[in-house]
Design a protein around this motif. Structure first.
Motif: not given
Length: 304
Positions: A191-195, A255-258, A300-304
């Motif tokens: 998940v941390s590398e595929v994008l 780095w990984f939230g997106r 880790l998801s984007v947003g508060d």
């Protein structure tokens, strides 16, 4: 809240190296040190930035410069790192295993929050139908879904131990062409590398399978040579400081939230695999990562 999770994980895992800070007098006289980082890690801005963060947090060790290594396979990189006569590289970030922790010096803090063991499939668009309705390990076996991996990656024996057919090559880049040529059906990527993979390997013809998530305990650590205690001490001390002051949590989010958000991990079917190749310490770290998957995705998801 994420900053509260990582001191626990780091302190539980930090057994092999006991960091000691350099004295003030040593700091003033310490020369600039070149650190040769394995090219795959150097080319990945997330990993390069983490190494830089750890080194910045330990200024008492002196100034530093991070240098890109020559392009060598993961297997050779680890052999060179273990060779006391070699200076091809000083630092490599790879998934851990009991064997690797035996012949190399591990800094046992998962560099990506444990996300490397959460894997999605890169596939050809015309192969997506092969994965429809897959919801278990038995489904993967019965459909004989072949997974592509590096010959020297610890994922390969993990997948094989779970009864999955694995097709390998020594070079990461070559595996993209093998997928295009239908040598296998799924190029399983963290998940941390595929994008990063899609953006930097001209992979517009490939897609990410949207419904399944392979999950196994496989922390990813920084490794240095077995006798390079100073570098190990510096990296671990820097990571511990980053954990305690919250900058490691900011790093994970940035780095990984997106990736966590855009891959829709909360909507995927999780297929859990066993990893029989971890040391006792790393097994504990990996187990905590799997147990906290839902909370980790939320944090880790984007947003508060």
């Amino acid at each position: 809240m994420i900053t509260r999770l990582w001191p626990v994980l780091a302190l539980a895992a930090c057994i092999h190296v006991q960091p000691t800070a350099a004295s003030e007098s040593e700091s003033k006289s310490a020369p600039t040190r070149d650190y040769i980082l394995w090219y795959r890690n150097y080319d990945n801005p997330a990993i390069r930035n983490l190494v830089e963060l750890a080194l910045r947090k330990t200024s008492e060790y002196g100034e530093f410069q991070i240098i890109r290594s020559e392009e060598i396979s993961q297997g050779r990189a680890l052999r060179e790192l273990a060779n006391p006569q070699s200076r091809i590289l000083d630092i490599a970030n790879v998934a851990t295993s009991e064997e690797r922790e035996t012949f190399l010096n591990a800094i046992p803090v998962p560099v990506d929050g444990g996300l490397l063991g959460f894997r999605v499939c890169l596939v050809l668009p015309e192969q997506l139908s092969l994965f429809e309705g897959v919801s278990s390990l038995d489904d993967l076996r019965q459909r004989d879904i072949r997974i592509g991996q590096g010959a020297h990656w610890p994922d390969t024996p993990i997948l094989e131990a779970n009864g999955i057919t694995v097709i390998t090559h020594t070079r990461y880049e070559i595996l993209f062409g093998m997928l295009r040529n239908k040598r296998f059906d799924c190029y399983a990527r963290g998940v941390s590398e595929v994008l990063f993979d899609l953006e930097h390997n001209k992979a517009d013809d490939l897609v990410i399978e949207p419904n399944i998530l392979l999950a196994y305990a496989m922390p990813s650590y920084l490794f240095v040579a077995p006798d390079d205690h100073e570098t190990a001490q510096r990296l671990q001390l820097g990571l511990e400081r980053a954990i305690l002051d919250g900058s490691f949590a900011v790093y994970l989010k940035n780095w990984f939230g997106r990736a966590v958000s855009s891959l829709g991990l909360d909507r995927r079917t999780v297929i859990t695999l066993e990893n029989p190749y971890l040391s006792e310490e790393s097994r504990y770290v990996g187990r905590r990562t799997l147990e906290n998957l839902e909370r980790r995705v939320e944090l880790l998801s984007v947003g508060d």
